[in-house]
Design an enzyme around this catalytic site. Structure first.
Site, mmCIF file in Angstrom:
data_model
loop_
_atom_site.group_PDB
_atom_site.id
_atom_site.type_symbol
_atom_site.label_atom_id
_atom_site.label_comp_id
_atom_site.label_asym_id
_atom_site.label_seq_id
_atom_site.Cartn_x
_atom_site.Cartn_y
_atom_site.Cartn_z
ATOM 1 N N ARG A 41 26.084 43.386 40.795
ATOM 2 C CA ARG A 41 26.841 42.185 41.128
ATOM 3 C C ARG A 41 27.648 41.732 39.926
ATOM 4 N NH1 ARG A 41 22.706 36.876 40.932
ATOM 5 N NH2 ARG A 41 21.916 37.311 38.843
ATOM 6 N N ASN A 62 25.653 29.535 37.373
ATOM 7 C CA ASN A 62 25.885 30.863 37.951
ATOM 8 C C ASN A 62 27.141 30.756 38.817
ATOM 9 O OD1 ASN A 62 25.761 33.371 39.077
ATOM 10 N ND2 ASN A 62 23.566 33.288 39.556
ATOM 11 N N THR A 85 33.362 -1.925 17.401
ATOM 12 C CA THR A 85 33.673 -0.528 17.720
ATOM 13 C C THR A 85 35.059 -0.189 17.184
ATOM 14 O OG1 THR A 85 34.634 -0.950 19.911
ATOM 15 C CG2 THR A 85 32.240 -0.666 19.797
ATOM 16 N N ASP A 86 35.932 -1.197 17.107
ATOM 17 C CA ASP A 86 37.265 -0.964 16.559
ATOM 18 C C ASP A 86 37.177 -0.545 15.087
ATOM 19 O OD1 ASP A 86 40.228 -1.288 17.173
ATOM 20 O OD2 ASP A 86 40.038 -2.464 15.328
ATOM 21 N N HIS A 146 29.213 31.898 41.222
ATOM 22 C CA HIS A 146 29.045 32.941 42.232
ATOM 23 C C HIS A 146 30.372 33.621 42.574
ATOM 24 C CE1 HIS A 146 25.059 31.367 42.595
ATOM 25 N NE2 HIS A 146 25.443 30.228 43.133
ATOM 26 N N PHE A 152 19.902 41.725 41.056
ATOM 27 C CA PHE A 152 19.070 40.575 41.405
ATOM 28 C C PHE A 152 18.240 40.937 42.625
ATOM 29 C CE2 PHE A 152 18.551 36.075 43.071
ATOM 30 C CZ PHE A 152 17.641 35.715 42.100
ATOM 31 N N LYS A 160 32.414 3.372 19.327
ATOM 32 C CA LYS A 160 33.689 3.772 19.933
ATOM 33 C C LYS A 160 33.566 5.230 20.365
ATOM 34 C CE LYS A 160 37.281 1.417 19.729
ATOM 35 N NZ LYS A 160 37.364 0.182 20.514
ATOM 36 N N GLN A 173 18.452 34.088 34.067
ATOM 37 C CA GLN A 173 17.462 33.570 33.117
ATOM 38 C C GLN A 173 17.235 34.566 31.978
ATOM 39 O OE1 GLN A 173 17.233 33.075 36.409
ATOM 40 N NE2 GLN A 173 15.858 31.363 36.921
#
Lengths: 301, 301, 301, 301
Positions: free
Chosen positions: C174, C248, C56-57, C250, C157, C11, C222
Site C-alpha cells: 500500500r 495516516n 502583552t504589547d 489514506h 497492513f 502576545k 506505528q
C-alpha cells in the site's frame, strides 16, 4: 515588445469596525474592504514611475476616514462613496472597484443594562461590489456566501445519462446540502438614480433564497438553483441578474449491511458527510431581456 | 534501547450526520468524531505485529453503526457509548478517548409544509471529550469554541507594569473582543453515576459564559475570564473545573489626526480590527477543593 | 468561592523577519513568536488590578528589540534570551514559555549580482519551545510540522484484530503517506549547561526522521513511527525524548472494475487521496531511563 | 419569466495520485482535478429532468479511469484528454473546462535501495486549465500559485501622488515580498496543433518569473510585475498572454526608537511581517498583437 493589458491595484482586506453610540445603546458595523483602482498606469509598469499612483496605503486611510466622516450605513452605500471619491478626486484614476464582506452581529441580551454586547452571527457573510468607471458608469452587485443549508428529504436524483463510467445508483430520497454563494446585480445605474434601500433589499433577497431552497421539491440541484435565482428575480424588481454557485455537499448513506443493519432513508438514516470531491453547480438567472454582466467565476472570488 | 512511552491511535475527524424522522418533522444531529485508543500496543510499535490492533477503519465503522443502533442524543452520551464499547469489547484496549465537535442547525421556517429544512448556525461550535480508562475511570469534558463576542465599551486597561519596552498608552474605554474557547469538566464519574442532562447543562453553561462576558465591567481580559469561569462554577454544581482560552482580538483606534479628524471612543469610533499578533489569555477556574485535571493546552486542540 | 488554577498570558503569533547584511549577501531569519507568562497574577483575575502585569504589547516590543540587539541565531537561542529576560527582569513573572515557528528560505540564484533574493521553502516548518520556570528550571523542545512524506511501496497492513465492525481487507502493498509533526526534548538543562549547536542538531534530527521514514519496511504506521523516533534517540545523544504525531493520509485504490479495468498496486496504480477521516497515530519514544515530559497532545498545538 | 444564462457543472476537487513503477524506481503524479461541463442544460434547470446530464460522479470516475488507461504526463495533456472525451462522447455536452492543481514531490535519497520515497515540495503549486468548446475551440492556460518570494533590498518606493489621505513616507530601500500567482495562455489552438512540451514549458516559465523577480531593481511592484510578465513573453514564443496577481506582503520596519535603538535598513533590520491589509497588484502582459482572453479575476480562482 510585450504590452500592458488590463491592470488594477489597491489595498485588499482592510478590516474596519465602526461603533455608533445612541446613549448606552451601541450599533456595530464590521466590514472587510478591498479597493482596486485602474487608470493611467502605463508608466508605473514600464519604468516604475509612480507619478500617477495613489498609494494603496492612502486608499486604506481613506476607508477609515470615510467611515468616520460619512458613516457606513450599508456596504453598497459605503462602496459608492469610496468609488466616487477615487474616480472624481484623481485625474489618473478612471475606474474604482470596491469589494466588501460584511459580518453580522446580534445582541447579547443584558436586561437592565446598556446594549453594547454582541455575538457574531455566523450564518453566512454578506458581500457587495461597487464599481465606477468614468466611461462605463456604475455597477452594483450584492451577494452572500458561506450560508450552509440542508434539506433532509424532498430531493430525488434519477433519469440521468448513463455512459461507460456511470456507476451512481438512482435515488428517490436523498439529503441535499450546499453552501450558498450568490451575487446579484442591481438595475441601479448610479448615484443619480433612485437608490434602493440596500439593507432591506439584501434581507429580502436572502429570505427568498432560503425560502426557495427549503420549499423546492428537487429533482436536481440545478433545478433548486434555478428556483432560488428566479424567486429573487420574480420578487425583487430592483435586481436584474443573479449568479449562484452551489457545491453539492454530498451526504452518503453509511453502508451498515456488513453489520446486519439496515440504513434506510425513510427510517431516518446515518450519513457520512464528505469533504472532497464535491459536485459544483453554477448558473446565472436573468430577468427577461437583461444582459448578463456577472462573470462566470465571480462567485469564487 | 529507546523505549515506548504514551501512545494512542484511532480514526480522527469522522463526519457523521444523523436524520431522525418524526412524521414530516425531521431532526438533525451533526458531529465530527475522533477516536483515540490505547492499551497493549508495544508489539505494533516494536515489530509491526498488529495482533492487538483494532483497525482505525473499524473504529470509524463503529461510529456509524452506533449512531444508527443507539442514537446520538448528545455528544457526551454518544462518546460514553463509544468509549465503553472499545474498552469493554477488546481486552487489548484499556483506554478510549472520544473527542467530538457538534454543529448546530436551526430550522428554516416553511409554514404549511413539513419541517425538514435547516440552516447551519455558525455561532460557535460545541465540543466534548469522553475518556474511559480501565484503571483511572471516566472523565467527561464539555466545551465550546469559535464563539466570537465583543463589548463596545465598559472595558478599561491601565495601571500595568512599565518596563523599558512598554509603550502602550493606558485607556479608560476600549473595545473588548474575543473568540471564546472553553472546556469544562463534569463531576460525573461514569455511567454508574447520576448522569447530567448533557444538552441542558451545555446550554446553561454557554448562557452563563455569554452573560458574564457581557455584564462584567472589565479592567483586564483576565478579570473577564475569571468572571466567566466562576459564573459557570457558581451556577452549575455538576461542573468542577473550567479552562478558558481567550485571544484578545485587538481593535485599534484608527489614527485620523493626519486628516484633521478626531476619532474619540466616546463619540463612536472607527477601529482597525487586527489579525496578528494578538494577546492570548488562558486560565483554569476551579471549584474550591477540586483538583485541576484539564491540561494547560487542552483548549488549543 | 471558585479559585484560580494554572494561568498564563502573553502576545501570540508575532511575525518577525530579520535581515542581516554581509556586503551584498543578505541572510534572512523568519519567525513566528508566541510568549506565555505566568507568575503573581491572582489580583488581575480577581479584581482586574494590573499592577503585576507586563502588557502583552511590551512582550511583543521585546521580541523586536531583542532580535535587533542580540540577533536570533536559532529559535532555541532566541527563545532562551527572551524567557530569561522575562523571568529575571520582573519579580512578578516566575515562568515564561516561548513558542516559535521558523520558516526556511532558499536563495534564488542570481549569478553576477548580490545575493538578496529568496524563495520560501515549503518543506515543513521548524518549531521550538523554550520554557524557564524559576523553580522548575529550563526546558528546550525542538520540532517540526507540516513535513509531508510518502512511500509508494514497502508498506503492508494485515494480521489485525477483527471485530464485528471490521471490514477492511488486508493488504501486502500500500501507499503510506503522512504529515510529520514531531517535538523532541533536549537533555540541556539551561544556559549554564553546554549548549547544543541548535541548528546542526535540528538538521540532523530532521534528516534522521526522513531517512527512517524512507528506509523502514513497514507493517504498520506505528512501527514506522517508532523507527523514526528511535533513530533520533539512537543518533542524537543531546535528545532524550521525542513525541510524534502521524496522520495516516489514506490513499485508496480507485475501483476501476466497473469499467473493465484492473488497478493493481504492482502495475503502478491510481489512488484517491482522501481528506477525512484519517487514522491518527501518536506516540512518545524515550531514551532508556528518561522521564516523559512532553504532554500527550503537545504536537497538536 | 426569468431565463437561464451561462451555466456549468461538474465534480470539483477530485484528488488523484498515480504511481508509475519502473522496476524499484517509482514516479509520482499528484493532482487535484475539477471538471466543469456546459451544454444542453435548460431542462435540468427548469424542470429537473436529468436526461441530458452526465452525473458529476461519472466525471469523477472518468478522471481515475483515464489516469490509469492513458496516463497523466502533464496536467495540460491530461486535461486535454478529459475535455475532448466529454465534448466528443456526449452530444449534450458542448463545452468542458478542466482545472487542475499539480503538487510536486522530490525524492528522499535512499542510496542502495529502491527509489520510492518522496517529500512534498511546498515551493508553489502548478496550475492548468484546459477548455474545449465545440464552437470556440480549445484554450490552454498554465500557471502557478503560492510561490512566495522576497527581495531584501533593491526596492524603492517614492514619487507617488499625495492626496489628503496620504501619510506613507517615501523609501529608498525596502523589503519586497509577494506570493506569486500567475496564469498564462498558450498560443496552442488544440490537439491538431503542434503541442508544446508542457512540462519543459512550465519549468522554463517558472524559472523566468523567479529570475525576473530577483533581478529587477524595483521602483514599484507594478514594475516588477511587468518585468516578470514580459520576461516570459520575450523568452517563450509558445505563450501569448500572462496574468499576474501579486499581493504586496508588507514588511514594516519595527519602530525601536522608544527603546533608544536604531533600526536602519542599511545595517540589516528587523521587520514586522503583516497579514492584512495588503497591497494587491494585478495586470495582464500581452505579446504584441495578441488579444487578452484571461479574465481579470482568473488568478483568484
Amino acid at each position: 515588445m510585450p504590452t500592458l493589458g488590463q491592470n488594477q491595484y489597491g489595498k485588499a482586506e482592510t478590516r474596519i469596525v465602526k461603533v455608533t453610540r445612541e446613549g448606552t445603546t451601541h450599533h456595530l458595523e464590521d466590514l472587510k474592504v478591498s479597493v482596486a483602482l485602474s487608470g493611467d498606469m502605463d508608466e508605473v509598469h514600464y519604468s516604475g514611475s509612480n507619478a500617477t499612483v495613489l498609494t494603496t496605503d492612502a486608499t486604506k486611510n481613506t476607508v477609515f476616514a470615510f467611515a468616520k466622516e460619512y458613516g457606513i450605513g450599508s456596504p453598497e452605500r459605503f462602496g459608492t462613496l469610496l468609488a466616487r471619491h477615487f474616480t472624481e478626486s484623481q485625474p489618473t484614476l478612471t475606474r474604482a472597484r470596491i469589494r466588501m464582506e460584511s459580518y453580522a452581529w446580534e445582541r447579547i441580551a443584558t436586561p437592565g443594562e446598556g446594549e453594547h454586547s454582541f455575538l457574531r452571527d455566523g450564518r453566512g457573510v454578506r458581500t457587495a461590489q461597487i464599481t465606477h468607471d468614468r466611461e462605463e458608469g456604475w455597477e452594483a452587485l450584492s451577494g452572500l456566501t458561506a450560508l450552509t443549508v440542508l434539506n433532509s428529504t424532498d430531493s430525488e436524483f434519477h433519469g440521468f445519462l448513463k455512459d461507460r463510467y456511470t456507476t451512481l445508483p438512482e435515488t428517490r430520497d436523498r439529503v441535499l446540502a450546499t453552501d450558498v454563494t450568490a451575487l446579484w446585480r442591481h438595475r441601479w445605474s448610479g448615484p443619480q438614480d433612485a437608490t434602493p434601500d440596500w439593507n432591506a433589499s439584501h434581507a429580502a433577497a436572502r429570505g427568498h433564497l432560503l425560502d426557495a431552497f427549503a420549499r423546492t421539491y428537487s429533482y436536481s440541484l440545478q433545478q433548486t438553483l434555478f428556483a432560488m435565482g428566479s424567486r429573487v428575480i420574480d420578487h425583487r424588481p430592483e435586481i436584474d441578474e443573479i449568479r449562484l454557485s452551489l457545491p453539492n455537499k454530498h451526504h452518503f448513506l453509511a453502508d451498515l449491511t456488513p453489520f446486519g443493519m439496515e440504513n434506510e432513508t425513510a427510517d431516518g438514516a446515518v450519513y457520512f458527510a464528505a469533504d472532497r470531491p464535491y459536485g459544483l453547480i453554477e448558473a446565472t438567472v436573468l430577468r427577461e431581456g437583461a444582459t448578463a454582466r456577472i462573470p462566470v467565476d465571480a462567485t469564487n472570488l
